[in-house]
Write a protein that holds these residues in place. Structure first.
Motif: not given
Lengths: 181, 336
Positions: A46, A43, B64, A50, B66-71
């Motif tokens: 990521e 977590d 993940n 991000q 896909d989730e990262a991209w949408s966020s």
């Protein structure tokens, strides 16, 4: 040099976005895996990756990834992770000091996580003395190689060798157990 | 070029260092590159399993994406306004890394993105051939590169007095270098450097492999540990993990048909012929009758258009062609 700026308009959003998407797709997973090895929590890993990508966008830094995008991203993630664990390390220090007061005792029964099965615990216990101590410090006390080296008065190179040795022994010893996973 | 020291050797010690979070960024890159080979992955996984077994609750789940991209995309949209404002005073800002991305308005290069960078050397451009289109770039010395789909290079506005230096970042390009003995032309790639004085050659660069094939003249390929001189009809292969250069005679000159629009077929089934042609032009070939693919072709085409080559093939083999957008449909009797 001719002034070519007059023919140039600022970056067209779509192209930048497309490029960004491409870069994101090709590196996101690997960057997270790399970050995980340092922060040891997916977590967290990521989140770090991000926020690095977002920061890059905010600062328009996606443009600067012209020369070696990959090297740039890995360096950035490494920096983020190091900042993160520096903070964690300070918090951990107190706890370690306490454990290390007994550094010369051979037994560290309390350092194994409770979840460990006896067979795995036994395999780790069977590691040769120093190798075992170093492995435990790295794996369970989550100390950096440099921290272990400083505490034990050894070179970082020795720590590297010992961890690699431990891993090889464990791979061999655990191969039967692991098959059942 | 930065970052081009000794190649990093992936061994047990480095793997252990990586797993325990001690790998530096370059080492992590080396590991990930090394892991692209399935054999290496298997080896790595065994060590990783042992590592994870020693602390099962610290076994990572998969990221993940896909989730990262949408966020991220959510953020992207809301930041759009800021983004554009910022880029407009980008040219004035005084960073060391002063880079401005720009798109030239001229329509013939509409699918390319040029990025100007003000480093110590004069203006640099980045050319990227977008998916689905081959692009030609002309340098200040009138040398030319034809970039295959997805390729990218960066090059200066005007070449230096002593060397003509460009960088190739990815993909494939066919170079036609103007002869100039006193000013060697050098292509930096992440895997090796290529040095020529005036030739025609093809460069195919993937993440871990570089292939240089010489069509005319002579080319020198250099890595930190090895160098090799290539003559016409030869190609050199360099892998990023091994620093050696493998030289061999090439057979598949049709591989760079995207640039030369020239093909040689000697008794080749149409199935293969169409594959080569499709790779080089942006269109597809459909056959109505699978037997058509069995027909063999012996022919040489020099600098032909897609329409021309297809109609010539059809004529030779007595087939009918209809064209619809970027699709050719071929009908006829075919061969057993």
């Amino acid at each position: 040099m001719p002034d070519s700026n007059q023919h140039i308009i600022p970056v067209i959003r779509m192209d930048g976005e497309e490029y960004f998407r491409q870069v994101f797709n090709s590196h996101y997973s690997n960057l997270c895996k790399y970050a995980f090895t340092i922060v040891r929590d997916m977590d967290e890993a990521e989140d770090i990756v991000q926020s690095m990508f977002l920061k890059m966008l905010e600062k328009n830094e996606s443009l600067k990834m012209v020369n070696d995008v990959k090297a740039y991203l890995y360096r950035a993630v490494h920096n983020y992770c190091m900042n993160k664990i520096d903070y964690l390390a300070t918090r951990r220090l107190y706890q370690q000091e306490r454990i290390l007061e007994n550094a010369n005792n051979v037994q560290y029964p309390e350092v194994f996580p409770t979840e460990l099965e006896d067979s795995i615990r036994a395999a780790i216990d069977k590691l040769p003395g120093q190798c075992r101590t170093i492995f435990i410090m790295s794996r369970y006390q989550e100390m950096r190689y440099s921290e272990i080296a400083a505490k034990l008065g050894l070179s970082v190179n020795t720590i590297e060798n010992q961890i690699s040795k431990a891993l090889k022994i464990l791979r061999a010893d655990l191969s039967d157990i692991i098959k059942e996973y | 070029m930065e970052n081009k020291g000794e190649p990093i050797l992936v061994d047990d010690q480095l793997i252990a260092r990586y797993l325990s979070g001690e790998a530096n960024p370059d080492e992590a890159i080396a590991i990930h590159l090394w892991l692209e080979t399935s054999e290496n992955r298997l080896y790595f996984e065994k060590l990783e399993i042992a590592w994870n077994a020693s602390f099962p609750s610290r076994t990572p789940r998969d990221p993940n994406i896909d989730e990262a991209w949408s966020s991220i995309q959510g953020k992207l949209k809301s930041d759009k306004q800021i983004q554009i404002e910022k880029s407009s005073d980008f040219f004035k800002s005084g960073w060391a890394w002063k880079i401005a991305a720009s798109v030239l308005i001229a329509s013939f290069i509409s699918s390319m993105v040029f990025i100007k960078t003000n480093t110590s050397s004069p203006l640099r451009h980045l050319a990227i051939a977008n998916k689905g289109q081959v692009e030609e770039v002309k340098f200040s010395d009138s040398s030319i590169v034809i970039l295959n789909k997805g390729a990218s290079i960066s090059y200066p506005d005007i070449f230096d007095e002593t060397f003509r230096i460009i960088e190739m970042n990815q993909g494939e390009g066919f170079f036609k270098i103007a002869a100039n003995k006193d000013r060697p032309f050098i292509i930096h790639t992440p895997i090796a450097d290529i040095k020529v004085v005036g030739t025609e050659f093809n460069v195919a660069l993937s993440q871990d492999e570089l292939t240089v094939s010489v069509v005319q003249g002579r080319v020198i390929v250099l890595t930190p540990k090895d160098s090799s001189q290539l003559d016409v009809g030869h190609s050199a292969k360099v892998r990023s993990n091994l620093q050696g250069i493998e030289v061999a005679e090439f057979e598949e000159a049709n591989n760079w048909g995207y640039a030369t629009h020239s093909f040689v077929f000697k008794d080749v089934p149409l199935k293969e012929v169409f594959k080569d042609i499709e790779k080089s032009y942006s269109f597809f070939v459909d056959v109505r009758n699978r037997d058509i693919e069995n027909c063999k072709l012996t022919a040489t085409f020099v600098d032909v258009t897609a329409d021309k080559i297809i109609s010539l093939i059809a004529e030779t083999l007595n087939l009918r062609v209809t064209k619809n957008d970027n699709h050719f449909t071929i009908e006829g009797k075919g061969c057993p």
